[in-house]
Design an enzyme around this catalytic site. Structure first.
Site, PDB file in Angstrom:
ATOM      1  N   GLY A  72      25.971 -55.520   4.993  1.00 34.77           N
ATOM      2  CA  GLY A  72      24.950 -56.547   4.828  1.00 34.77           C
ATOM      3  C   GLY A  72      24.396 -56.552   3.412  1.00 34.77           C
ATOM      4  O   GLY A  72      24.116 -57.605   2.832  1.00 34.77           O
ATOM      5  N   THR A  73      24.258 -55.369   2.851  1.00 35.78           N
ATOM      6  CA  THR A  73      23.747 -55.244   1.484  1.00 35.78           C
ATOM      7  C   THR A  73      24.654 -55.983   0.500  1.00 35.78           C
ATOM      8  O   THR A  73      24.167 -56.678  -0.402  1.00 35.78           O
ATOM      9  CB  THR A  73      23.647 -53.750   1.104  1.00 35.78           C
ATOM     10  OG1 THR A  73      22.742 -53.114   2.011  1.00 35.78           O
ATOM     11  CG2 THR A  73      23.171 -53.561  -0.319  1.00 35.78           C
ATOM     12  N   ASN A 152      12.736 -56.991   9.103  1.00 38.81           N
ATOM     13  CA  ASN A 152      13.215 -55.787   9.772  1.00 38.81           C
ATOM     14  C   ASN A 152      12.106 -54.805  10.126  1.00 38.81           C
ATOM     15  O   ASN A 152      12.282 -53.964  10.995  1.00 38.81           O
ATOM     16  CB  ASN A 152      14.272 -55.098   8.913  1.00 38.81           C
ATOM     17  CG  ASN A 152      13.867 -54.957   7.475  1.00 38.81           C
ATOM     18  OD1 ASN A 152      13.587 -55.944   6.797  1.00 38.81           O
ATOM     19  ND2 ASN A 152      13.814 -53.729   6.996  1.00 38.81           N
ATOM     20  N   GLN A 180      18.914 -59.053  10.718  1.00 34.64           N
ATOM     21  CA  GLN A 180      18.205 -58.620  11.927  1.00 34.64           C
ATOM     22  C   GLN A 180      18.438 -59.556  13.108  1.00 34.64           C
ATOM     23  O   GLN A 180      18.300 -59.144  14.255  1.00 34.64           O
ATOM     24  CB  GLN A 180      16.690 -58.520  11.663  1.00 34.64           C
ATOM     25  CG  GLN A 180      16.294 -57.280  10.889  1.00 34.64           C
ATOM     26  CD  GLN A 180      16.547 -55.979  11.662  1.00 34.64           C
ATOM     27  OE1 GLN A 180      16.381 -55.915  12.867  1.00 34.64           O
ATOM     28  NE2 GLN A 180      16.956 -54.948  10.951  1.00 34.64           N
ATOM     29  N   SER A 200      25.328 -58.361   9.337  1.00 33.27           N
ATOM     30  CA  SER A 200      25.888 -57.008   9.233  1.00 33.27           C
ATOM     31  C   SER A 200      26.323 -56.513  10.607  1.00 33.27           C
ATOM     32  O   SER A 200      25.609 -56.701  11.596  1.00 33.27           O
ATOM     33  CB  SER A 200      24.840 -56.065   8.647  1.00 33.27           C
ATOM     34  OG  SER A 200      25.309 -54.734   8.697  1.00 33.27           O
ATOM     35  N   HIS A 202      26.620 -53.482  12.015  1.00 31.06           N
ATOM     36  CA  HIS A 202      26.005 -52.365  12.740  1.00 31.06           C
ATOM     37  C   HIS A 202      24.623 -52.671  13.311  1.00 31.06           C
ATOM     38  O   HIS A 202      24.011 -51.821  13.955  1.00 31.06           O
ATOM     39  CB  HIS A 202      25.983 -51.098  11.876  1.00 31.06           C
ATOM     40  CG  HIS A 202      24.969 -51.080  10.777  1.00 31.06           C
ATOM     41  ND1 HIS A 202      23.791 -50.378  10.882  1.00 31.06           N
ATOM     42  CD2 HIS A 202      24.951 -51.656   9.557  1.00 31.06           C
ATOM     43  CE1 HIS A 202      23.099 -50.515   9.757  1.00 31.06           C
ATOM     44  NE2 HIS A 202      23.786 -51.289   8.937  1.00 31.06           N
ATOM     45  N   THR A 238      41.368 -54.890   0.003  1.00 30.22           N
ATOM     46  CA  THR A 238      42.050 -54.872   1.297  1.00 30.22           C
ATOM     47  C   THR A 238      41.018 -54.794   2.420  1.00 30.22           C
ATOM     48  O   THR A 238      40.079 -53.996   2.366  1.00 30.22           O
ATOM     49  CB  THR A 238      43.024 -53.675   1.355  1.00 30.22           C
ATOM     50  OG1 THR A 238      43.964 -53.834   0.302  1.00 30.22           O
ATOM     51  CG2 THR A 238      43.754 -53.624   2.693  1.00 30.22           C
ATOM     52  N   CYS A 326      15.225 -47.201   5.092  1.00 28.29           N
ATOM     53  CA  CYS A 326      15.616 -47.013   3.696  1.00 28.29           C
ATOM     54  C   CYS A 326      14.508 -46.364   2.883  1.00 28.29           C
ATOM     55  O   CYS A 326      14.768 -45.757   1.862  1.00 28.29           O
ATOM     56  CB  CYS A 326      15.962 -48.354   3.066  1.00 28.29           C
ATOM     57  SG  CYS A 326      16.956 -49.378   4.132  1.00 28.29           S
TER      58      CYS A 326
HETATM   59  C1  LIG Z   1      20.022 -53.461   7.646  1.00 29.70           C
HETATM   60  C2  LIG Z   1      19.614 -54.617   6.820  1.00 29.70           C
HETATM   61  C3  LIG Z   1      20.295 -54.954   5.638  1.00 29.70           C
HETATM   62  C4  LIG Z   1      21.412 -54.101   5.088  1.00 29.70           C
HETATM   63  O1  LIG Z   1      22.591 -54.157   5.864  1.00 29.70           O
HETATM   64  P1  LIG Z   1      23.657 -52.962   5.683  1.00 29.70           P
HETATM   65  O2  LIG Z   1      24.854 -53.421   6.470  1.00 29.70           O
HETATM   66  O3  LIG Z   1      23.016 -51.745   6.265  1.00 29.70           O
HETATM   67  O4  LIG Z   1      23.936 -52.815   4.238  1.00 29.70           O
HETATM   68  C5  LIG Z   1      19.889 -56.063   4.936  1.00 29.70           C
HETATM   69  N1  LIG Z   1      18.872 -56.824   5.365  1.00 29.70           N
HETATM   70  C6  LIG Z   1      18.198 -56.548   6.502  1.00 29.70           C
HETATM   71  C7  LIG Z   1      17.090 -57.446   6.932  1.00 29.70           C
HETATM   72  C8  LIG Z   1      18.540 -55.429   7.254  1.00 29.70           C
HETATM   73  O5  LIG Z   1      17.850 -55.155   8.358  1.00 29.70           O
END
Ligand SMILES: *Cc1c(COP(=O)(O)O)cnc(C)c1O
Length: 389
Positions: A72-73, A152, A180, A200, A202, A238, A326
């Protein structure tokens, strides 16, 4: 092993068994590189296309507008830097909200040194961005507005559709960090009206290390990773095939189960909230009373430190969070709570509980009991808590 009561689903979620099962063959049996032309390569390519469709369906996007990333980052970095560099001829002004995830906030700030001008948009006491304030912050040289779908830390849901209407009217690109919400709360890129949207794996019971960026057709954005022609020449490298397959499977399951999961979560969340408010004095609720994610409860417990509560909850097998994952380990109060105008000393006692699809009523009741006892003990020792002394 000690039983774990996991109430930190905004930080990450466990991979569901169905998701893991779908992923496993793509590590060993089906190892072909999707860029290769022989059959096992073509199979990998086909499975990525399927996952792309699954994720696209979840957010109501055309599949060819969804691009997989490494997290997500990365999607947030791509959205902010990619539009900044592609549109700097038009202007160098970017607007982000004060409660963005660091993946957006720090990325925007990193552009400051490169001649970009960053406006940090304030929020109200509930964490809401005011569309009118945004409208007045937009200038002739504004190229990008980035406001998250739901926060979040406090779960506040932002008025994205109103913001997108303003951005469209002014010809400004609108990015939504929906990490989120995707898979946990309805996301429709057309209803939101955004040009870019991050997700993202996870956070919706998929694997870590895979994300995605939706890019609306016609949006000017530069690539951030150069190399091979993967992701239609937009994101070289890849593909993380197993991760992408897992992300797709998690998206497919979310389409079927999200509504039910939201209902269950909000009932249990209300039970947790009511239990805490009834049994523990001097607790404040953070976040919006109704425009809030159904699984989020963020409270400030006066007179004690969030970190002390967290460690004692952990000793009882309960996983919660103070601030965001974080920034834990960093004693600065959360930038989100501070932006909402909550005083420093109250921020310090904040605690976030985020429920998941497997959370039970027994776990909620156990957590209320545990928290009541912990707060009593800590307050008895706290010079900051004088009320009943
Ligand atoms: C967790 C999160 C991210 C980062 O996602 P990652 O896959 O952990 O890098 C970015 N924005 C929000 C709002 C998040 O909750």
């Amino acid at each position: 092993m000690k039983k774990i009561t996991y109430l930190d689903h905004a930080a990450t979620t466990p991979v569901r068994p169905e998701v893991l099962k779908a992923m496993l063959p793509w590590f060993s049996e089906n190892y072909g590189n999707p860029s290769s032309l022989y059959s096992i390569g073509r199979e990998s390519k086909g499975t990525i296309a399927k996952a792309r469709e699954q994720l696209a369906r979840l957010v109501n996007a055309p599949a060819d507008r969804v691009f997989f990333t490494g997290c997500g980052t990365e999607a947030d970095n791509w959205a902010v830097k990619g539009t900044a560099f592609a549109n700097s001829g038009k202007g160098k002004h970017i607007i982000v909200s004060a409660i963005e995830h660091h993946a957006v906030l720090d990325t925007a700030e990193s552009l400051h040194g490169l001649g970009f001008d960053i406006t940090i948009l304030p929020v109200d006491r509930y964490g809401l961005v005011d569309p009118d304030t945004l409208k007045h912050a937009i200038r002739d040289d504004t190229i990008l507005v980035s406001v998250m779908h739901a926060n979040n830390e406090v779960g506040t849901i932002e008025p994205a559709a109103e913001i997108s209407a303003i951005c469209r009217d002014k010809g400004v690109i609108f990015h939504v960090d929906a990490v989120q919400t995707v898979g946990n709360y309805p996301v429709d890129v057309d209803e939101l009206g955004c040009d870019l949207l991050s997700a993202s794996g996870h956070k919706l019971y998929g694997p870590k290390g895979v994300g995605a960026l939706f890019i609306r057709k016609g949006t000017r954005i530069k690539s951030r990773l150069n190399g091979g022609g993967q992701e239609r020449n937009r994101r070289a490298g890849t593909e993380n095939i197993a991760g992408i397959v897992g992300f797709g499977k998690a998206a497919e399951l979310a389409i079927e189960e999200m509504r039910g999961a939201m209902e269950r979560s909000s009932k249990l969340r209300d039970r947790l909230r009511d239990g805490i408010l009834e049994r523990i004095p001097d607790v404040r609720l953070n976040g919006h009373p109704t425009k809030q994610l159904p699984n989020n409860l963020n409270v400030s417990i006066e007179g004690i430190e969030g970190e002390s509560i967290l460690l004692r909850l952990d000793m009882k097998g309960i996983c919660a969070s103070t601030g965001s994952a974080c920034t834990t380990g960093n004693l600065e109060p959360s930038h989100v709570l501070l932006a909402m105008g909550i005083p420093h000393e109250i921020c310090h006692g904040s605690q976030r509980f985020t429920l998941g699809r497997a959370t039970t009523q027994e776990e909620i009741d156990y957590t209320v009991d545990a928290l009541e006892e912990i707060v009593k003990t800590l307050r008895a020792m706290s010079p900051m808590y004088q009320r009943n002394a």
